[in-house]
Scaffold this motif. Structure first.
Motif, mmCIF file in Angstrom:
data_model
loop_
_atom_site.group_PDB
_atom_site.id
_atom_site.type_symbol
_atom_site.label_atom_id
_atom_site.label_comp_id
_atom_site.label_asym_id
_atom_site.label_seq_id
_atom_site.Cartn_x
_atom_site.Cartn_y
_atom_site.Cartn_z
ATOM 1 N N GLU A 54 59.767 47.274 -50.793
ATOM 2 C CA GLU A 54 58.429 47.336 -51.372
ATOM 3 C C GLU A 54 58.402 46.912 -52.842
ATOM 4 O OE1 GLU A 54 56.058 50.913 -49.924
ATOM 5 O OE2 GLU A 54 58.086 51.508 -49.372
ATOM 6 N N TYR A 55 59.573 46.899 -53.481
ATOM 7 C CA TYR A 55 59.640 46.542 -54.903
ATOM 8 C C TYR A 55 60.245 45.157 -55.147
ATOM 9 C CZ TYR A 55 58.401 51.314 -56.190
ATOM 10 O OH TYR A 55 57.734 52.496 -56.364
ATOM 11 N N LEU A 56 60.529 44.427 -54.076
ATOM 12 C CA LEU A 56 61.203 43.133 -54.263
ATOM 13 C C LEU A 56 60.274 42.059 -54.828
ATOM 14 C CD1 LEU A 56 63.520 42.872 -51.108
ATOM 15 C CD2 LEU A 56 64.144 43.440 -53.459
ATOM 16 N N ILE A 57 59.067 41.953 -54.289
ATOM 17 C CA ILE A 57 58.151 40.899 -54.752
ATOM 18 C C ILE A 57 57.826 41.031 -56.235
ATOM 19 C CG2 ILE A 57 55.840 39.884 -54.496
ATOM 20 C CD1 ILE A 57 57.749 39.140 -52.290
ATOM 21 N N PRO A 58 57.421 42.217 -56.730
ATOM 22 C CA PRO A 58 57.148 42.327 -58.180
ATOM 23 C C PRO A 58 58.385 42.140 -59.038
ATOM 24 C CG PRO A 58 57.011 44.474 -57.128
ATOM 25 C CD PRO A 58 57.089 43.470 -56.023
ATOM 26 N N ALA A 59 59.588 42.192 -58.456
ATOM 27 C CA ALA A 59 60.804 41.923 -59.215
ATOM 28 C C ALA A 59 61.173 40.445 -59.149
ATOM 29 C CB ALA A 59 61.961 42.762 -58.678
ATOM 30 N N LYS A 126 58.431 40.562 -43.351
ATOM 31 C CA LYS A 126 58.554 42.010 -43.582
ATOM 32 C C LYS A 126 57.209 42.728 -43.684
ATOM 33 C CE LYS A 126 63.031 42.084 -43.642
ATOM 34 N NZ LYS A 126 63.792 42.841 -42.624
ATOM 35 N N GLY A 127 56.139 41.978 -43.522
ATOM 36 C CA GLY A 127 54.822 42.613 -43.585
ATOM 37 C C GLY A 127 54.488 43.194 -44.939
ATOM 38 N N VAL A 128 54.995 42.593 -46.003
ATOM 39 C CA VAL A 128 54.732 43.078 -47.361
ATOM 40 C C VAL A 128 53.243 42.984 -47.680
ATOM 41 C CG1 VAL A 128 55.140 42.607 -49.807
ATOM 42 C CG2 VAL A 128 57.037 42.499 -48.190
ATOM 43 N N SER A 129 52.704 44.009 -48.296
ATOM 44 C CA SER A 129 51.280 44.038 -48.648
ATOM 45 C C SER A 129 51.025 43.274 -49.943
ATOM 46 C CB SER A 129 50.796 45.484 -48.801
ATOM 47 O OG SER A 129 50.961 46.199 -47.603
ATOM 48 N N VAL A 130 49.919 42.569 -49.979
ATOM 49 C CA VAL A 130 49.498 41.847 -51.184
ATOM 50 C C VAL A 130 48.326 42.606 -51.812
ATOM 51 C CG1 VAL A 130 48.604 39.670 -52.110
ATOM 52 C CG2 VAL A 130 50.198 39.650 -50.167
ATOM 53 N N PRO A 131 48.408 42.960 -53.103
ATOM 54 C CA PRO A 131 47.347 43.762 -53.748
ATOM 55 C C PRO A 131 46.137 42.909 -54.151
ATOM 56 C CG PRO A 131 49.065 43.279 -55.330
ATOM 57 C CD PRO A 131 49.528 42.704 -54.020
ATOM 58 N N TYR A 132 45.366 42.482 -53.159
ATOM 59 C CA TYR A 132 44.222 41.609 -53.423
ATOM 60 C C TYR A 132 43.221 42.246 -54.384
ATOM 61 C CZ TYR A 132 45.960 38.932 -49.418
ATOM 62 O OH TYR A 132 46.737 38.190 -48.573
ATOM 63 N N ASP A 133 43.057 43.562 -54.306
ATOM 64 C CA ASP A 133 42.093 44.246 -55.171
ATOM 65 C C ASP A 133 42.586 44.370 -56.612
ATOM 66 O OD1 ASP A 133 40.479 44.592 -52.966
ATOM 67 O OD2 ASP A 133 41.261 46.592 -52.501
ATOM 68 N N TRP A 215 51.666 45.942 -58.706
ATOM 69 C CA TRP A 215 51.766 45.322 -57.377
ATOM 70 C C TRP A 215 51.933 46.373 -56.272
ATOM 71 C CZ3 TRP A 215 51.769 40.035 -55.947
ATOM 72 C CH2 TRP A 215 52.074 39.792 -54.595
ATOM 73 N N THR A 216 52.888 47.275 -56.465
ATOM 74 C CA THR A 216 53.256 48.209 -55.396
ATOM 75 C C THR A 216 52.436 49.489 -55.405
ATOM 76 O OG1 THR A 216 55.518 47.354 -55.514
ATOM 77 C CG2 THR A 216 55.195 49.404 -54.307
ATOM 78 N N ASP A 217 52.163 50.030 -56.591
ATOM 79 C CA ASP A 217 51.505 51.333 -56.680
ATOM 80 C C ASP A 217 50.005 51.250 -56.924
ATOM 81 O OD1 ASP A 217 54.033 52.502 -56.352
ATOM 82 O OD2 ASP A 217 54.436 52.386 -58.502
ATOM 83 N N GLY A 218 49.484 50.025 -57.122
ATOM 84 C CA GLY A 218 48.038 49.859 -57.268
ATOM 85 C C GLY A 218 47.474 50.263 -58.610
#
Length: 255
Positions: A54-59, A126-133, A215-218
């Protein structure tokens, strides 16, 4: 404005034609995500209760930025200085700022493509969520991390004359930032001594903390005022130092 557009378009084409460096830049974050997301998929990040995936994309987005700005943009810019191309373009009506910013815009195109490729791969596998909001906060942090990396280039190119020397130093800075900045392994996994050193001497970790939270925690970028301010002030300081050193060098050359 027209000159800047034409020059940046030309630089983008040149960048994308550089097959070896470009393909590595595109594939490196994807390969890293594939390896880490499978190897450490069950590993929880201490103090968060979330898995490392869950923390890979923002890293990994900062890794793309560091590679694009410090390694690629910086290398191209120092080559232009070394080959006296800045003077040549000046005779064609392009000042140094236009040339420099045009080259930087080309790396932004590279960053965007590489980032989208990474996100698409992460979502598909991996179905990683994208924080569109929360995209505005994400974009603002990406801009700030770009500014910080740009400031490193300004200082380095004011000190270094040779492209071969710059390349060696840039790679060292690249690896220090990604391995000792929490961009590969979470900073929570560092021993306390290493953590203290990283927070004192490797400002990219503040960008990582903000990116992770956004990214991860909104969270909003407003929740990371300290991290934002540290990166901004360090960037301004490095740019100021680079400009002062560059002016001193110019005066010395003309004496």
């Amino acid at each position: 404005m027209r000159k800047l557009y034409v020059f940046s378009k030309f630089q983008t084409i040149l960048l994308l034609r550089s097959f070896k460096s470009t393909i590595i830049g595109f594939l490196l974050p994807v390969v890293m995500f594939f390896i880490f997301s499978n190897m450490l998929s069950s590993l929880e990040v201490p103090e968060t209760g979330k898995t490392i995936v869950e923390y890979l994309i923002p890293a990994f987005i900062p890794i793309i930025i560091i590679n694009a700005v410090v390694v690629i943009y910086g290398q191209y810019f120092i080559l232009y200085k070394e080959q006296q191309n800045l003077l040549k373009y000046k005779l064609l009506g392009l000042n140094s700022f236009t040339v420099s910013f045009g080259m930087f815009l080309a790396t932004l195109v590279f960053q965007t493509i590489a980032t989208l490729l990474l996100i698409i791969f992460a979502v598909a596998t991996k179905g990683v969520s994208v924080p569109y909001d929360n995209l505005i906060s994400v974009i603002l942090m990406i801009i700030l991390i770009n500014l910080y990396q740009f400031s490193i280039v300004v200082l380095l190119t004011a000190i270094v004359d040779k492209s071969t020397t710059y390349q060696s130093i840039a790679l060292i800075i690249f690896y220090i930032q990604i391995f000792l900045g929490g961009l590969t392994f979470p900073p929570e996994m560092f021993p306390q001594v290493v953590k203290n050193i990283v927070y004192a001497f490797n400002p990219i970790i503040y960008g990582l903390e903000a990116m992770r939270g956004i990214w991860t925690d909104g969270h909003s970028i407003l929740d990371y005022g300290k991290e934002f301010l540290i990166l901004l002030l360090v960037s301004i300081f490095l740019i100021s130092m680079g400009l002062v050193l560059a002016k001193k060098r110019e005066k010395t050359q003309y004496q």
